[in-house]
Design a protein around this motif. Structure first.
Motif, short mmCIF file in Angstrom:
data_model
loop_
_atom_site.label_atom_id
_atom_site.label_comp_id
_atom_site.label_asym_id
_atom_site.label_seq_id
_atom_site.Cartn_x
_atom_site.Cartn_y
_atom_site.Cartn_z
N GLY A 150 0.49 -1.32 -0.19
CA GLY A 150 0.17 -0.04 0.23
C GLY A 150 0.46 1.12 0.04
O GLY A 150 0.48 1.90 -0.57
N ASP A 151 1.80 1.20 0.06
CA ASP A 151 2.81 2.51 0.57
C ASP A 151 3.08 2.64 -0.52
O ASP A 151 3.76 3.84 -1.23
CB ASP A 151 3.87 2.64 1.86
CG ASP A 151 4.17 1.33 1.76
OD1 ASP A 151 4.18 -0.06 1.44
OD2 ASP A 151 6.29 1.10 2.13
N HIS A 152 3.37 2.05 -1.88
CA HIS A 152 3.80 2.32 -2.86
C HIS A 152 2.76 2.55 -4.03
O HIS A 152 3.14 2.99 -5.10
CB HIS A 152 4.59 0.92 -3.01
CG HIS A 152 5.78 0.41 -2.51
ND1 HIS A 152 7.70 1.05 -2.56
CD2 HIS A 152 5.82 0.34 -1.28
CE1 HIS A 152 7.37 1.07 -1.55
NE2 HIS A 152 7.30 0.49 -0.59
N ILE A 153 1.76 2.54 -3.94
CA ILE A 153 0.78 1.90 -5.30
C ILE A 153 -0.91 3.06 -4.29
O ILE A 153 -1.33 3.76 -5.20
CB ILE A 153 0.06 1.22 -4.96
CG1 ILE A 153 -0.43 0.11 -3.76
CG2 ILE A 153 1.31 -0.79 -5.76
CD1 ILE A 153 -1.49 -0.99 -4.28
N GLY A 253 13.64 0.30 -4.11
CA GLY A 253 12.47 0.11 -4.14
C GLY A 253 12.65 -0.18 -2.40
O GLY A 253 12.86 0.51 -1.39
N ASP A 254 12.04 -1.57 -2.07
CA ASP A 254 11.71 -2.62 -1.02
C ASP A 254 13.28 -3.10 -1.20
O ASP A 254 12.63 -3.80 0.16
CB ASP A 254 10.57 -2.44 -0.61
CG ASP A 254 9.77 -1.76 0.21
OD1 ASP A 254 9.88 -0.48 0.14
OD2 ASP A 254 9.05 -1.65 1.16
N LEU A 255 14.35 -3.34 -1.69
CA LEU A 255 14.95 -4.16 -1.56
C LEU A 255 15.19 -4.33 0.31
O LEU A 255 16.37 -4.74 -0.02
CB LEU A 255 16.32 -4.13 -2.26
CG LEU A 255 17.14 -4.85 -2.08
CD1 LEU A 255 17.06 -5.62 -3.50
CD2 LEU A 255 18.37 -3.94 -2.94
N GLY A 299 16.59 5.12 -2.18
CA GLY A 299 15.48 3.54 -1.38
C GLY A 299 14.53 4.72 -1.10
O GLY A 299 14.29 5.51 -0.84
N PHE A 300 13.39 3.44 -0.83
CA PHE A 300 12.38 3.90 -0.37
C PHE A 300 11.78 4.28 0.60
O PHE A 300 11.64 5.16 1.39
CB PHE A 300 10.78 2.99 -1.19
CG PHE A 300 9.60 3.74 -1.18
CD1 PHE A 300 9.17 4.71 -2.20
CD2 PHE A 300 9.08 3.56 0.15
CE1 PHE A 300 7.37 5.10 -1.81
CE2 PHE A 300 7.09 3.82 0.62
CZ PHE A 300 6.96 4.80 -0.69
N HIS A 301 12.76 3.85 1.24
CA HIS A 301 12.70 3.73 2.95
C HIS A 301 13.37 4.14 3.66
O HIS A 301 14.34 3.68 4.75
CB HIS A 301 12.52 2.24 3.68
CG HIS A 301 10.93 1.68 3.88
ND1 HIS A 301 9.56 2.21 3.92
CD2 HIS A 301 10.57 0.80 2.28
CE1 HIS A 301 8.55 1.90 3.33
NE2 HIS A 301 8.98 0.69 2.45
N PHE A 302 14.63 4.69 2.93
CA PHE A 302 16.02 5.35 3.62
C PHE A 302 15.55 6.66 3.96
O PHE A 302 15.27 7.04 3.72
CB PHE A 302 16.97 5.64 1.79
CG PHE A 302 17.65 4.13 1.26
CD1 PHE A 302 16.90 2.75 1.42
CD2 PHE A 302 18.85 3.99 0.94
CE1 PHE A 302 17.57 1.85 1.40
CE2 PHE A 302 19.81 2.71 -0.29
CZ PHE A 302 18.73 2.08 0.37
ZN LIG Z 1 7.82 -0.17 1.35
#
Ligand SMILES: [Zn+2]
Length: 323
Positions: A150-153, A253-255, A299-302
Motif C-alpha cells: 500500500g505505501d507504494h501504490i 524500492g524495498d530491497l 531507496g523508498f525507506h531510506f
Molecule cells: Zn514499502
C-alpha cells in the motif's frame, strides 16, 4: 503514533499480520506515544546525473514502536544494539516513504507513489512536495511501480476514486500484477493478508484502458530506464536502473527496509518480506553490484534525501546519503 487505522491504510497490517498470524498485533493498539516524526523541509532534493535530473520527494514518515516482530530473525537486543551504535533511538523506528521523480528531456517519470490520502497524518505529502519542486500531478507522464504494498501504490488513486496522475501510463511488473490480481491466490491467502489483496483491487479497479501497462522485469521500460527483477520482498518486486552519460542510479524500492538495520545486516529479514530467503539473496547480490560499480542508489525507506551510495561495512553495507 500509528493507530490501527494508520496501519490498515498503510497496507502495513496485512503483511505484518501475515507473519504474525493475527490481524492486528496487540502492540499496535496499546503502543505508547513516542511523539511525531519530523518531516524534512523542503521535502524534496534534486540531483543531476548526466542529462537527467533525479528528485527525491518524501511522502512522509511513520513512527512505529520497535518490537520483537520487526526483524524476524534477530533478537531484539541485537537490533537495539545496532541502532544504539549508530546514535539512533531504540524504542521506535522511523520508516520514511520516498518516491522519486526522473526528469529526462520532456519526460516526467514518477517511481512509486506513497500513501496518498490513505495513510496517517505524517504521510500523504507527495503532491505538496511535487508542487514545491515545480511540478503538478498532471505533468507526470509515467508512473513506475516496484511492488503492490500500500505505501507504494495507494497514491495512485484518491478517496474520490480518481486517478491522481491522470495523464500517466502506469507501468507495473507483470509478475507482481499477476500475483495480487489472481483470485485463487487471494482465496488461498491467510485471512490477515486479504486486506492487502483488497487494497490492490481497489487501486487498480477500472483503470482506463491504456493506462495500465505490464512489463517483464529485466526489460528496458523506457529509454534509459531498465527494470531489474528482485523478487522476494513480494513475488514480483522490481527495481529500476536509470542510466545517463555513463552513470547509473538504481531505485531499489524495498530491497531493504531502513538501511540502518537491513543494509548493515543484509541477512536480517523485515517483517514485511514475503519470501525472506529470496529477499536476502537478492539484497546481497544487488548491494554487491552497486558497491562494486560505485553507482548511485535511492531507496523508498531510506533516510532523507534517500539517495546516495552504498559502501561495504563489516559483513554488510552502510548507506551514505548525499550531502
Ligand atoms: Zn514499502
Amino acid at each position: 503514533m500509528l493507530n490501527r487505522r494508520d496501519f490498515l491504510a498503510a497496507g502495513l497490517a496485512a503483511p505484518l499480520a501475515y507473519a504474525a498470524g493475527s490481524f492486528v498485533p496487540a502492540w499496535a493498539q496499546s503502543a505508547p506515544n513516542f511523539g511525531a516524526p519530523t518531516l524534512p523541509n523542503p521535502g524534496f532534493r534534486r540531483m543531476k546525473m548526466g542529462d537527467v535530473e533525479i528528485i527525491s520527494l518524501i511522502d512522509g514518515i511513520a513512527r512505529r514502536p520497535l518490537g520483537e516482530e520487526f526483524v524476524k530473525n534477530a533478537p531484539l537486543a541485537e537490533v537495539k544494539a545496532l541502532l544504539t551504535s549508530q546514535g539512533l533511538p531504540t524504542d521506535y523506528i522511523d520508516v520514511p516513504f520516498t518516491p522519486f521523480l526522473v526528469v529526462a528531456g520532456n519526460r516526467r517519470i514518477l517511481m512509486d507513489t506513497g500513501l496518498g490520502e490513505w495513510g496517517g497524518p505524517t504521510t500523504g505529502k507527495l503532491l505538496e512536495n511535487l508542487r514545491a519542486a515545480g511540478f503538478q500531478a498532471g505533468d507526470i507522464d509515467t508512473v513506475l511501480i516496484t511492488h503492490y504494498h500500500g505505501d507504494h501504490i495507494n497514491g495512485l488513486r484518491n478517496k474520490a476514486g480518481e486517478f491522481v496522475f491522470s495523464k500517466a501510463k502506469v507501468l507495473v511488473p507483470s509478475v507482481e500484477h499477476g500475483f495480487w490480481m489472481d483470485d485463487a491466490k487471494m482465496a488461498a491467502a491467510p485471512a490477515g493478508m486479504k486486506g492487502a489483496f483488497d487494497n490492490v483491487r481497489r487501486t487498480f479497479a477500472q483503470m482506463p484502458a491504456g493506462m495500465l501497462q505490464r512489463f517483464e522485469p529485466g526489460t528496458e521500460v523506457l529509454p534509459g530506464i531498465k527494470s531489474i527483477a528482485a523478487f522476494g520482498h513480494t513475488p514480483g518486486h522490481t527495481l529500476f536502473e536509470v542510466a545517463s552519460a555513463g552513470q547509473t542510479f538504481t531505485f531499489v524500492g524495498d530491497l531493504t527496509n531502513v538501511p540502518a538495520l537491513f543494509a548493515r545486516n543484509p541477512d536480517w529479514a523485515v517483517t514485511f518480506d514475503m519470501d525472506a530467503e529470496a529477499a536476502r539473496k537478492v539484497r546481497r547480490e544487488v548491494f554487491q553490484r552497486i558497491t562494486a560499480s560505485g553507482s548511485m542508489l535511492g531507496g523508498f525507506h531510506f533516510p532523507f534525501p534517500a539517495f546516495g551510495k552504498m559502501a561495504a561495512s563489516g559483513s554488510g553495507y552502510a548507506f551514505q546519503a548525499i550531502a
